[in-house]
Design a protein around this motif. Structure first.
Motif, PDB file in Angstrom:
ATOM      1  N   TRP A  96      77.315  51.143  64.401  1.00 25.19           N
ATOM      2  CA  TRP A  96      77.743  51.878  63.207  1.00 25.19           C
ATOM      3  C   TRP A  96      78.717  51.086  62.346  1.00 25.19           C
ATOM      4  CZ3 TRP A  96      75.016  55.855  61.793  1.00 25.19           C
ATOM      5  CH2 TRP A  96      74.316  56.603  62.743  1.00 25.19           C
ATOM      6  N   LYS A  97      79.325  50.066  62.897  1.00 24.24           N
ATOM      7  CA  LYS A  97      80.271  49.291  62.081  1.00 24.24           C
ATOM      8  C   LYS A  97      79.561  48.494  60.983  1.00 24.24           C
ATOM      9  CE  LYS A  97      80.271  45.157  65.014  1.00 24.24           C
ATOM     10  NZ  LYS A  97      81.129  44.238  65.797  1.00 24.24           N
ATOM     11  N   ASN A  98      78.232  48.340  61.142  1.00 20.94           N
ATOM     12  CA  ASN A  98      77.469  47.610  60.121  1.00 20.94           C
ATOM     13  C   ASN A  98      77.043  48.492  58.964  1.00 20.94           C
ATOM     14  OD1 ASN A  98      77.632  45.313  61.749  1.00 20.94           O
ATOM     15  ND2 ASN A  98      75.714  45.788  62.804  1.00 20.94           N
ATOM     16  N   TYR A  99      77.315  49.802  59.034  1.00 24.59           N
ATOM     17  CA  TYR A  99      76.890  50.724  57.987  1.00 24.59           C
ATOM     18  C   TYR A  99      78.118  51.344  57.347  1.00 24.59           C
ATOM     19  CZ  TYR A  99      72.314  50.338  60.187  1.00 24.59           C
ATOM     20  OH  TYR A  99      71.131  49.866  60.699  1.00 24.59           O
ATOM     21  N   PRO A 100      78.145  51.416  56.006  1.00 25.93           N
ATOM     22  CA  PRO A 100      79.302  52.024  55.346  1.00 25.93           C
ATOM     23  C   PRO A 100      79.334  53.538  55.576  1.00 25.93           C
ATOM     24  CG  PRO A 100      77.602  51.503  53.744  1.00 25.93           C
ATOM     25  CD  PRO A 100      77.138  50.933  55.055  1.00 25.93           C
ATOM     26  N   LEU A 101      80.450  54.125  55.251  1.00 24.48           N
ATOM     27  CA  LEU A 101      80.639  55.558  55.439  1.00 24.48           C
ATOM     28  C   LEU A 101      79.669  56.318  54.542  1.00 24.48           C
ATOM     29  CD1 LEU A 101      82.418  57.579  56.969  1.00 24.48           C
ATOM     30  CD2 LEU A 101      83.902  57.647  54.949  1.00 24.48           C
ATOM     31  N   GLY A 102      78.931  57.287  55.145  1.00 25.09           N
ATOM     32  CA  GLY A 102      77.956  58.056  54.380  1.00 25.09           C
ATOM     33  C   GLY A 102      76.567  57.483  54.391  1.00 25.09           C
ATOM     34  N   LYS A 103      76.344  56.397  55.129  1.00 27.71           N
ATOM     35  CA  LYS A 103      75.040  55.737  55.191  1.00 27.71           C
ATOM     36  C   LYS A 103      74.554  55.764  56.634  1.00 27.71           C
ATOM     37  CE  LYS A 103      71.867  53.251  52.990  1.00 27.71           C
ATOM     38  NZ  LYS A 103      72.117  51.852  52.668  1.00 27.71           N
ATOM     39  N   VAL A 104      73.259  56.054  56.838  1.00 27.87           N
ATOM     40  CA  VAL A 104      72.663  56.086  58.161  1.00 27.87           C
ATOM     41  C   VAL A 104      71.535  55.079  58.215  1.00 27.87           C
ATOM     42  CG1 VAL A 104      73.281  58.498  58.579  1.00 27.87           C
ATOM     43  CG2 VAL A 104      71.099  57.966  57.488  1.00 27.87           C
ATOM     44  N   PRO A 105      71.149  54.624  59.399  1.00 37.79           N
ATOM     45  CA  PRO A 105      70.046  53.651  59.499  1.00 37.79           C
ATOM     46  C   PRO A 105      68.746  54.227  58.956  1.00 37.79           C
ATOM     47  CG  PRO A 105      71.279  53.743  61.543  1.00 37.79           C
ATOM     48  CD  PRO A 105      71.779  54.865  60.715  1.00 37.79           C
ATOM     49  N   GLY A 106      68.034  53.402  58.198  1.00 39.61           N
ATOM     50  CA  GLY A 106      66.758  53.809  57.643  1.00 39.61           C
ATOM     51  C   GLY A 106      66.864  54.694  56.414  1.00 39.61           C
ATOM     52  N   GLN A 107      68.064  54.927  55.934  1.00 42.84           N
ATOM     53  CA  GLN A 107      68.232  55.805  54.768  1.00 42.84           C
ATOM     54  C   GLN A 107      67.792  55.093  53.504  1.00 42.84           C
ATOM     55  OE1 GLN A 107      72.122  57.531  54.384  1.00 42.84           O
ATOM     56  NE2 GLN A 107      71.904  57.820  52.192  1.00 42.84           N
ATOM     57  N   SER A 108      67.121  55.828  52.640  1.00 43.82           N
ATOM     58  CA  SER A 108      66.656  55.264  51.374  1.00 43.82           C
ATOM     59  C   SER A 108      67.808  55.156  50.396  1.00 43.82           C
ATOM     60  CB  SER A 108      65.543  56.154  50.797  1.00 43.82           C
ATOM     61  OG  SER A 108      65.173  55.714  49.513  1.00 43.82           O
ATOM     62  N   GLU A 109      67.632  54.271  49.410  1.00 47.32           N
ATOM     63  CA  GLU A 109      68.656  54.119  48.390  1.00 47.32           C
ATOM     64  C   GLU A 109      68.620  55.252  47.371  1.00 47.32           C
ATOM     65  OE1 GLU A 109      70.944  51.910  48.428  1.00 47.32           O
ATOM     66  OE2 GLU A 109      70.181  50.746  50.126  1.00 47.32           O
ATOM     67  N   ASP A 110      67.550  56.062  47.411  1.00 46.42           N
ATOM     68  CA  ASP A 110      67.426  57.186  46.471  1.00 46.42           C
ATOM     69  C   ASP A 110      68.329  58.327  46.929  1.00 46.42           C
ATOM     70  OD1 ASP A 110      66.706  58.926  44.533  1.00 46.42           O
ATOM     71  OD2 ASP A 110      64.656  59.270  45.241  1.00 46.42           O
ATOM     72  N   PRO A 111      69.275  58.806  46.089  1.00 43.96           N
ATOM     73  CA  PRO A 111      70.170  59.880  46.525  1.00 43.96           C
ATOM     74  C   PRO A 111      69.450  61.193  46.807  1.00 43.96           C
ATOM     75  CG  PRO A 111      71.039  58.770  44.593  1.00 43.96           C
ATOM     76  CD  PRO A 111      69.620  58.300  44.771  1.00 43.96           C
ATOM     77  N   SER A 112      68.214  61.377  46.281  1.00 41.97           N
ATOM     78  CA  SER A 112      67.504  62.644  46.478  1.00 41.97           C
ATOM     79  C   SER A 112      67.080  62.847  47.930  1.00 41.97           C
ATOM     80  CB  SER A 112      66.266  62.696  45.572  1.00 41.97           C
ATOM     81  OG  SER A 112      65.373  61.645  45.894  1.00 41.97           O
ATOM     82  N   CYS A 113      67.145  61.780  48.744  1.00 37.93           N
ATOM     83  CA  CYS A 113      66.746  61.930  50.145  1.00 37.93           C
ATOM     84  C   CYS A 113      67.738  62.793  50.918  1.00 37.93           C
ATOM     85  CB  CYS A 113      66.599  60.565  50.805  1.00 37.93           C
ATOM     86  SG  CYS A 113      68.173  59.688  50.983  1.00 37.93           S
ATOM     87  N   LEU A 114      68.925  62.991  50.385  1.00 41.60           N
ATOM     88  CA  LEU A 114      69.920  63.816  51.057  1.00 41.60           C
ATOM     89  C   LEU A 114      69.673  65.305  50.841  1.00 41.60           C
ATOM     90  CD1 LEU A 114      73.139  61.768  50.189  1.00 41.60           C
ATOM     91  CD2 LEU A 114      71.839  61.753  52.313  1.00 41.60           C
ATOM     92  N   MET A 115      68.753  65.668  49.942  1.00 41.55           N
ATOM     93  CA  MET A 115      68.462  67.084  49.676  1.00 41.55           C
ATOM     94  C   MET A 115      67.548  67.631  50.778  1.00 41.55           C
ATOM     95  SD  MET A 115      70.195  67.527  46.922  1.00 41.55           S
ATOM     96  CE  MET A 115      69.565  69.109  46.365  1.00 41.55           C
ATOM     97  N   VAL A 116      67.844  68.844  51.270  1.00 46.90           N
ATOM     98  CA  VAL A 116      67.029  69.484  52.309  1.00 46.90           C
ATOM     99  C   VAL A 116      65.873  70.232  51.673  1.00 46.90           C
ATOM    100  CG1 VAL A 116      68.965  69.679  53.888  1.00 46.90           C
ATOM    101  CG2 VAL A 116      68.550  71.504  52.264  1.00 46.90           C
ATOM    102  N   ASP A 117      64.793  70.396  52.442  1.00 47.18           N
ATOM    103  CA  ASP A 117      63.612  71.082  51.914  1.00 47.18           C
ATOM    104  C   ASP A 117      63.782  72.601  51.928  1.00 47.18           C
ATOM    105  OD1 ASP A 117      62.462  68.613  51.577  1.00 47.18           O
ATOM    106  OD2 ASP A 117      61.526  68.628  53.576  1.00 47.18           O
ATOM    107  N   ASN A 118      64.301  73.141  53.013  1.00 50.05           N
ATOM    108  CA  ASN A 118      64.435  74.594  53.145  1.00 50.05           C
ATOM    109  C   ASN A 118      65.908  74.984  53.121  1.00 50.05           C
ATOM    110  OD1 ASN A 118      61.623  74.747  53.554  1.00 50.05           O
ATOM    111  ND2 ASN A 118      61.878  74.304  55.748  1.00 50.05           N
ATOM    112  N   TYR A 119      66.216  75.924  52.299  1.00 46.74           N
ATOM    113  CA  TYR A 119      67.584  76.424  52.229  1.00 46.74           C
ATOM    114  C   TYR A 119      67.527  77.863  51.723  1.00 46.74           C
ATOM    115  CZ  TYR A 119      67.035  75.347  47.254  1.00 46.74           C
ATOM    116  OH  TYR A 119      66.591  75.284  45.973  1.00 46.74           O
ATOM    117  N   SER A 120      68.576  78.601  51.964  1.00 43.94           N
ATOM    118  CA  SER A 120      68.687  80.005  51.535  1.00 43.94           C
ATOM    119  C   SER A 120      69.881  80.155  50.619  1.00 43.94           C
ATOM    120  CB  SER A 120      68.847  80.909  52.765  1.00 43.94           C
ATOM    121  OG  SER A 120      70.025  80.549  53.471  1.00 43.94           O
ATOM    122  N   THR A 121      69.787  81.135  49.760  1.00 47.37           N
ATOM    123  CA  THR A 121      70.852  81.394  48.797  1.00 47.37           C
ATOM    124  C   THR A 121      71.628  82.617  49.223  1.00 47.37           C
ATOM    125  OG1 THR A 121      69.350  82.704  47.434  1.00 47.37           O
ATOM    126  CG2 THR A 121      69.533  80.363  46.926  1.00 47.37           C
TER     127      THR A 121
END
Length: 576
Positions: A503-528
């Motif tokens: 984990w020391k090779n990844y900055p804070l807020g970044k996970v292995p295999g994560q895309s550079e597109d910020p939209s990947c952090l959005m979940v598909d199913n959610y409730s209001t």
């Protein structure tokens, strides 16, 4: 003061006002012959008022414009026009460059080039004066170019403010003369420096030759413990060097610190039977004894305080240039000479209890005997500006020998910072100090501290079975904990990562295999959930009433957030 300076810059001019000046300028460069004639009449009136003080540029412009007017009139034939144009062009070149001439006559091409006059105009003037007359077309072309030059270099410069009648003054000529004199002086000084440098090298090479001859004449068993007295030739060479040092000590020092002199080559060390396999990266460099005695006759003769100051400053300058190379032969010997000079100036307490024989043996290999008032602040700054593997050693010598030493705490902090900057380990007394209680400044000190703690952990006596049992127990607890977390996250888009990831090779807020597109952090199913459906935590117990203290009461038992709070939150939200 401003009023006096403004009055001093005022001049009497021949034109009535600025409007007349602008009108004459416009008419001179118009294509209408009638307007040009009117401008020439006004300039004739100016010349009557000016007498012999008419600006040269104004006269040259009037002469050339008069040639164009007569050329357009058709009253003169080609030869007459060539003579008329030629006279105007010759007067222009002579009058403009006349004020640039100094006491020594200089070529017109050089003077015209400094004034941005085209060279072919000067050649045209030369042909008109000394050779065959040019054609009429060349004369017309030259007249046109010169008028453009006058408009740009003289007339246009007067439109910005006050009129500059001193455009043709002697100031430019005097400035050019001073510039040429300065260049000549610099050339002479440079030649003297080159001759002085060559003379210094010749003297030092002669000194080395005499020393090598004296060393070769010694028996092999006495080469390391005895050095012969200077011969007659050596005494004469030393006298020449001393006389040269009085005139050009900086040049002599510059040659001394070059390779082949105070910084020996491998061949020189071998010829002096010095050990060339010595570790040059030692933090406390020391000169070979034979090599030091080789240069002692010269340095003892030049051991004046001023020469020692200049030599130390030059050595630190050279050390700064080559300090980035960790194991450099030149850096080693420059540091060794600095150390040797400072050690000669140190007056240690143990020297007071030595015998006469011990004192004589110690002072025999010293460059100077009496203490010198060195410039400690400059030496301290120069030492810190040239970090290398021996900086801590040199800094310690300077701090110990200062006339007014710094406080002990300040010296310790300075040495600690020096060891950090040079990536070395500062140690006083114990070579392996315990890092406990010392702050961590670098990654190396952190590794050392961890290694020290691991060594302490290994030295503790623990039963091997107990340690293995505790490790298996921890692994069992860790597996149960991971299974419990995975069960709780079942059906959720989030999962527990069981892979071994650095984990020391990844900055804070970044996970292995994560895309550079910020939209990947959005979940598909959610409730209001509306603000009114939010659960409200009721107070479990009624607060005790304290006499004299008013307890704040909630105005309503409604939701925690009002509509205005929700609107503020919505307006502050920003999507990628």
């Amino acid at each position: 003061m401003k009023k006096k300076s403004s009055e001093k810059n005022r001049h009497v001019v021949a034109w009535i006002n600025k409007a007349e000046w602008d009108q004459v300028l416009e008419y001179l460069y118009s294509k209408d012959c009638a307007l040009q004639k009117y401008a020439l009449h006004r300039i004739s009136a100016w010349k009557g008022r000016y007498a012999n003080s008419t600006p040269v540029a104004v006269e040259c412009t009037a002469d050339l414009v008069r040639c164009q007017v007569l050329d357009k009139s058709g009253k003169l034939d080609g030869d007459d026009l060539i003579l008329l144009y030629g006279t105007a062009l010759v007067r222009f070149v002579n009058l403009i460059t006349e004020r640039q001439q100094g006491k020594v006559s200089r070529p017109l091409r050089l003077l015209a080039g400094r004034l941005n006059i085209p060279e072919w105009i000067v050649n045209l003037r030369h042909d008109i004066t000394h050779r065959k007359l040019p054609t009429l077309n060349w004369c017309r072309k030259g007249c046109k170019v010169v008028l453009e030059w006058l408009q740009q270099e003289y007339w246009s410069r007067q439109l910005g403010g006050g009129l500059n009648e001193n455009w043709n003054s002697q100031m430019d000529g005097e400035d050019e003369e001073e510039e040429l004199k300065r260049q000549e002086d610099e050339l002479i000084a440079r030649q003297k420096e080159v001759e002085s440098y060559k003379r210094a090298r010749e003297l030092l090479i002669s000194f080395e030759k005499e020393q090598y001859q004296a060393f070769d004449g010694l028996p092999e068993d006495k080469r390391k413990s005895f050095w012969p007295a200077p011969s007659a030739d050596m005494s004469w060479i030393l006298a020449q060097i001393k006389h040269f040092a009085l005139e050009s000590s900086e040049t002599l020092i510059e040659v001394l610190v070059e390779n082949g002199f105070l910084v020996p080559t491998v061949e020189q060390l071998e010829s002096l039977d010095c050990d060339i396999s010595e570790d040059d990266s030692s933090t406390a460099p020391q000169l070979p004894q034979t090599f030091l005695r080789f240069w002692l006759p010269l340095l003892k003769m030049l051991n004046s305080p001023s020469f020692i100051h200049l030599l130390l400053e030059k050595l630190f300058v050279e050390l700064q240039q080559f300090s980035k190379e960790p194991s450099n032969h030149r850096v080693f010997y420059i540091s060794a000479w600095i150390s040797e000079i400072i050690l000669c100036n140190i007056n240690r307490s143990e020297y007071h209890f030595e015998t006469k024989c011990q004192r004589k043996a110690r002072l025999r290999d010293r460059i100077f005997v009496n203490r010198i008032q060195l410039r400690w602040q400059q030496l301290l700054s120069a030492c810190l500006d040239a970090p290398c593997f021996s900086t801590s050693h040199l800094l310690q010598l300077i701090l110990d020998d200062m006339e007014h030493p710094l406080p002990l705490e300040t010296r310790q902090k300075l040495l600690q910072l020096c060891s950090i900057y040079t990536q070395g380990v500062h140690s006083e007394g114990d070579p392996t100090p315990e890092p406990r209680g010392q702050p961590v400044y670098t990654l190396e000190s952190l590794h050392e501290k961890l290694q020290h703690s691991r060594q302490q952990a290994h030295t503790r006596r623990r039963p091997r079975k107990d340690s293995e049992r505790s490790e298996s127990f921890q692994e069992h607890l860790g597996a149960d904990f991971q299974a419990e977390k995975a069960k709780l996250l079942k059906g959720s888009p989030w999962q527990v990562c069981t892979d071994k990831v650095m984990w020391k090779n990844y900055p804070l807020g970044k996970v292995p295999g994560q895309s550079e597109d910020p939209s990947c952090l959005m979940v598909d199913n959610y409730s209001t959930m509306t603000v009114f459906d939010q659960p409200v935590e009721l107070e479990a117990a009624t607060p005790h009433n304290v006499p004299g203290v008013s307890v704040p009461q909630r105005a309503t038992d409604g939701p925690l957030w009002t509509h205005s709070d929700v609107n503020k939150l919505k307006s502050g939200l920003q999507l990628f």
